[in-house]
Design a protein around this motif. Structure first.
Motif, PDB file in Angstrom:
ATOM      1  N   GLY A  92     -11.068  -4.851   5.670  1.00  0.00           N
ATOM      2  CA  GLY A  92     -11.356  -4.377   7.027  1.00  0.00           C
ATOM      3  C   GLY A  92     -11.353  -2.858   7.014  1.00  0.00           C
ATOM      4  N   CYS A  93     -12.498  -2.266   7.359  1.00  0.00           N
ATOM      5  CA  CYS A  93     -12.616  -0.800   7.304  1.00  0.00           C
ATOM      6  C   CYS A  93     -12.526  -0.161   8.684  1.00  0.00           C
ATOM      7  CB  CYS A  93     -13.935  -0.405   6.630  1.00  0.00           C
ATOM      8  SG  CYS A  93     -13.961  -0.801   4.867  1.00  0.00           S
ATOM      9  N   GLU A  94     -12.202  -0.951   9.708  1.00  0.00           N
ATOM     10  CA  GLU A  94     -12.124  -0.392  11.054  1.00  0.00           C
ATOM     11  C   GLU A  94     -10.991   0.630  11.129  1.00  0.00           C
ATOM     12  OE1 GLU A  94      -9.483  -4.047  11.107  1.00  0.00           O
ATOM     13  OE2 GLU A  94     -11.353  -3.432  10.167  1.00  0.00           O
ATOM     14  N   ARG A  95     -11.082   1.501  12.137  1.00  0.00           N
ATOM     15  CA  ARG A  95     -10.046   2.519  12.356  1.00  0.00           C
ATOM     16  C   ARG A  95      -8.750   1.855  12.766  1.00  0.00           C
ATOM     17  NH1 ARG A  95     -11.431   8.018  12.822  1.00  0.00           N
ATOM     18  NH2 ARG A  95     -13.688   8.190  12.841  1.00  0.00           N
ATOM     19  N   ARG A  96      -7.800   1.837  11.869  1.00  0.00           N
ATOM     20  CA  ARG A  96      -6.482   1.253  12.152  1.00  0.00           C
ATOM     21  C   ARG A  96      -5.585   1.853  11.091  1.00  0.00           C
ATOM     22  NH1 ARG A  96      -4.589  -3.825  10.290  1.00  0.00           N
ATOM     23  NH2 ARG A  96      -6.666  -4.553   9.775  1.00  0.00           N
ATOM     24  N   ALA A  97      -4.403   2.268  11.472  1.00  0.00           N
ATOM     25  CA  ALA A  97      -3.519   2.942  10.529  1.00  0.00           C
ATOM     26  C   ALA A  97      -3.285   2.057   9.310  1.00  0.00           C
ATOM     27  CB  ALA A  97      -2.191   3.270  11.196  1.00  0.00           C
ATOM     28  N   SER A  98      -3.459   2.613   8.123  1.00  0.00           N
ATOM     29  CA  SER A  98      -3.200   1.872   6.899  1.00  0.00           C
ATOM     30  C   SER A  98      -2.846   2.859   5.798  1.00  0.00           C
ATOM     31  CB  SER A  98      -4.429   1.071   6.475  1.00  0.00           C
ATOM     32  OG  SER A  98      -4.186   0.424   5.233  1.00  0.00           O
ATOM     33  N   ALA A  99      -1.948   2.451   4.921  1.00  0.00           N
ATOM     34  CA  ALA A  99      -1.569   3.287   3.779  1.00  0.00           C
ATOM     35  C   ALA A  99      -2.423   2.973   2.551  1.00  0.00           C
ATOM     36  CB  ALA A  99      -0.083   3.093   3.467  1.00  0.00           C
ATOM     37  N   ALA A 100      -3.411   2.074   2.700  1.00  0.00           N
ATOM     38  CA  ALA A 100      -4.260   1.730   1.556  1.00  0.00           C
ATOM     39  C   ALA A 100      -5.132   2.919   1.156  1.00  0.00           C
ATOM     40  CB  ALA A 100      -5.143   0.527   1.899  1.00  0.00           C
ATOM     41  N   ARG A 101      -5.518   2.946  -0.138  1.00  0.00           N
ATOM     42  CA  ARG A 101      -6.409   4.024  -0.607  1.00  0.00           C
ATOM     43  C   ARG A 101      -7.855   3.764  -0.200  1.00  0.00           C
ATOM     44  NH1 ARG A 101      -6.231   5.161  -6.975  1.00  0.00           N
ATOM     45  NH2 ARG A 101      -7.406   7.078  -6.627  1.00  0.00           N
ATOM     46  N   PHE A 102      -8.239   2.488  -0.254  1.00  0.00           N
ATOM     47  CA  PHE A 102      -9.639   2.126  -0.023  1.00  0.00           C
ATOM     48  C   PHE A 102      -9.710   0.891   0.874  1.00  0.00           C
ATOM     49  CE2 PHE A 102      -9.420   4.044  -4.307  1.00  0.00           C
ATOM     50  CZ  PHE A 102     -10.210   5.162  -4.086  1.00  0.00           C
ATOM     51  N   CYS A 103     -10.938   0.550   1.259  1.00  0.00           N
ATOM     52  CA  CYS A 103     -11.132  -0.667   2.057  1.00  0.00           C
ATOM     53  C   CYS A 103     -12.419  -1.353   1.595  1.00  0.00           C
ATOM     54  CB  CYS A 103     -11.244  -0.318   3.544  1.00  0.00           C
ATOM     55  SG  CYS A 103     -12.735   0.611   3.966  1.00  0.00           S
ATOM     56  N   ILE A 104     -12.544  -2.625   1.967  1.00  0.00           N
ATOM     57  CA  ILE A 104     -13.847  -3.293   1.963  1.00  0.00           C
ATOM     58  C   ILE A 104     -14.017  -3.917   3.354  1.00  0.00           C
ATOM     59  CG2 ILE A 104     -14.022  -3.716  -0.516  1.00  0.00           C
ATOM     60  CD1 ILE A 104     -13.194  -6.632  -0.029  1.00  0.00           C
ATOM     61  N   ALA A 105     -15.259  -4.224   3.706  1.00  0.00           N
ATOM     62  CA  ALA A 105     -15.533  -4.624   5.091  1.00  0.00           C
ATOM     63  C   ALA A 105     -14.942  -5.985   5.433  1.00  0.00           C
ATOM     64  CB  ALA A 105     -17.038  -4.628   5.335  1.00  0.00           C
ATOM     65  N   GLY A 106     -14.849  -6.877   4.452  1.00  0.00           N
ATOM     66  CA  GLY A 106     -14.338  -8.217   4.736  1.00  0.00           C
ATOM     67  C   GLY A 106     -14.311  -9.044   3.468  1.00  0.00           C
ATOM     68  N   PRO A 107     -13.783 -10.275   3.565  1.00  0.00           N
ATOM     69  CA  PRO A 107     -13.727 -11.148   2.376  1.00  0.00           C
ATOM     70  C   PRO A 107     -15.110 -11.386   1.764  1.00  0.00           C
ATOM     71  CG  PRO A 107     -12.454 -12.101   4.181  1.00  0.00           C
ATOM     72  CD  PRO A 107     -13.183 -10.913   4.748  1.00  0.00           C
ATOM     73  N   HIS A 108     -16.182 -11.212   2.583  1.00  0.00           N
ATOM     74  CA  HIS A 108     -17.538 -11.441   2.048  1.00  0.00           C
ATOM     75  C   HIS A 108     -17.912 -10.410   0.987  1.00  0.00           C
ATOM     76  CE1 HIS A 108     -18.010  -8.599   5.374  1.00  0.00           C
ATOM     77  NE2 HIS A 108     -19.056  -8.131   4.723  1.00  0.00           N
ATOM     78  N   GLU A 109     -17.185  -9.290   0.928  1.00  0.00           N
ATOM     79  CA  GLU A 109     -17.476  -8.293  -0.124  1.00  0.00           C
ATOM     80  C   GLU A 109     -16.660  -8.522  -1.398  1.00  0.00           C
ATOM     81  OE1 GLU A 109     -19.260  -4.453   2.245  1.00  0.00           O
ATOM     82  OE2 GLU A 109     -17.246  -4.245   1.438  1.00  0.00           O
ATOM     83  N   PHE A 145       0.844  -1.204   0.000  1.00  0.00           N
ATOM     84  CA  PHE A 145       0.000   0.000   0.000  1.00  0.00           C
ATOM     85  C   PHE A 145       0.878   1.254   0.000  1.00  0.00           C
ATOM     86  CE2 PHE A 145      -3.078  -2.644   2.854  1.00  0.00           C
ATOM     87  CZ  PHE A 145      -3.543  -3.330   1.746  1.00  0.00           C
ATOM     88  N   ALA A 146       1.924   1.228   0.844  1.00  0.00           N
ATOM     89  CA  ALA A 146       2.770   2.421   1.014  1.00  0.00           C
ATOM     90  C   ALA A 146       3.580   2.727  -0.239  1.00  0.00           C
ATOM     91  CB  ALA A 146       3.700   2.230   2.207  1.00  0.00           C
ATOM     92  N   ALA A 147       3.948   1.681  -1.000  1.00  0.00           N
ATOM     93  CA  ALA A 147       4.798   1.884  -2.184  1.00  0.00           C
ATOM     94  C   ALA A 147       3.972   2.134  -3.451  1.00  0.00           C
ATOM     95  CB  ALA A 147       5.702   0.666  -2.380  1.00  0.00           C
ATOM     96  N   ALA A 148       2.656   2.091  -3.343  1.00  0.00           N
ATOM     97  CA  ALA A 148       1.799   2.181  -4.536  1.00  0.00           C
ATOM     98  C   ALA A 148       1.888   3.551  -5.204  1.00  0.00           C
ATOM     99  CB  ALA A 148       0.358   1.902  -4.140  1.00  0.00           C
ATOM    100  N   GLN A 149       1.809   3.551  -6.534  1.00  0.00           N
ATOM    101  CA  GLN A 149       1.720   4.791  -7.293  1.00  0.00           C
ATOM    102  C   GLN A 149       0.287   5.331  -7.189  1.00  0.00           C
ATOM    103  OE1 GLN A 149       4.544   5.489  -9.848  1.00  0.00           O
ATOM    104  NE2 GLN A 149       5.535   4.145  -8.367  1.00  0.00           N
ATOM    105  N   HIS A 150       0.130   6.594  -7.570  1.00  0.00           N
ATOM    106  CA  HIS A 150      -1.174   7.225  -7.328  1.00  0.00           C
ATOM    107  C   HIS A 150      -2.317   6.581  -8.102  1.00  0.00           C
ATOM    108  CE1 HIS A 150      -0.021   9.345 -11.018  1.00  0.00           C
ATOM    109  NE2 HIS A 150      -1.301   9.532 -11.198  1.00  0.00           N
TER     110      HIS A 150
END
Ligand SMILES: [Mg+2]
Length: 259
Positions: free
Chosen positions: A229-246, A216-221
């Protein structure tokens, strides 16, 4: 902000997420996925985890239209039979196991020999505390998911790893500690190499754990990076999904865009 919280990640299924996905799908891109906790839910016994037929059929379709890769902490041989489809590439052991680079894989395996020996010496104590030592070749995993006292098990693992944290790269995951050679490629390096191999400029990458963060941190724009997992936790990802079920729904969106 007090530093203990981080902003909520935006859902990939939000208008902004879908727009980014559409832009990516128009360009030739690599589609890379972590396995555990991403394509299938984590289970108490790792051996019980398989990609569902619903997900596998969608990934199979995608793999016929775009380069698809699995980048996992598991061994390549372990994960291959759990997928239900054939990706273009599988990278194992957190990036350290690459069938395209067997010499580096052999070096990464031998870098762990001294720790292997230490763990053998402490086999009985670790087992007694409920720690499961898994030798995956290019990485050693010390699981404490099933330990009766997780704090005690974790302390025993830390003690066993003491003295190796400089020579090796030691990192935590979900109720596990992992050790790999200090100079072994991580998942970020692995994904960069796959992009070059695929002859594309951009990537979609989805993952749920600590060892996915370097990607995530090395990704280009223009990349689309997705934390499961969309819970509040530090992440360098651009987006999230709630779980594998999505994930099935996400793959349907991708297939509609690339088809
Ligand atoms: Mg994972």
């Amino acid at each position: 902000m007090d530093g203990s919280t981080s902003p909520m990640l935006r859902s990939l299924l939000s208008p902004q997420g879908l727009e980014a996905l559409e832009t990516l799908a128009r360009a030739p891109a690599l589609f890379a996925f972590d396995f555990d906790g991403t394509l299938a839910p984590i289970r108490p016994r790792p051996d019980d985890v398989h990609v569902s037929a619903t997900i596998a059929s969608r990934l199979d379709k995608l793999a016929r239209m775009r380069p698809v890769a699995i980048v996992t902490g598991r061994r390549i041989d372990d994960v291959r039979e759990r997928l239900g489809f054939t990706p273009a590439w599988i990278i194992g052991n957190h990036g350290a196991e690459d069938e395209g680079d067997p010499e580096a894989a052999a070096r990464a395996r031998h870098a762990l020999d001294a720790l292997r020996e230490r763990l053998r010496e402490r086999e009985d104590g670790l087992a007694g505390a409920g720690v499961l030592v898994e030798d995956k070749g290019q990485s050693l995993a010390l699981h404490f998911r099933t330990a009766p006292d997780r704090d005690a098990a974790s302390a025993m693992i830390e003690d066993a790893l003491a003295g190796f944290t400089h020579a090796l790269h030691v990192f935590g995951g979900k109720l596990v500690w992992n050790a790999v050679a200090a100079d072994a490629p991580d998942k970020a390096v692995a994904v960069q190499r796959l992009i070059a191999r695929a002859g594309v400029q951009a990537a979609f990458f989805a993952g749920d754990d600590v060892n996915d963060e370097p990607v995530f941190a090395a990704a280009q724009h223009q990349w689309v990076t997705v934390r499961i997992g969309c819970e509040r936790r530090a992440s360098a990802a651009r987006f999230c999904i709630a779980g594998p079920h999505e994930m099935a729904g996400v793959l349907d969106r991708i297939l509609a865009l690339v088809g």
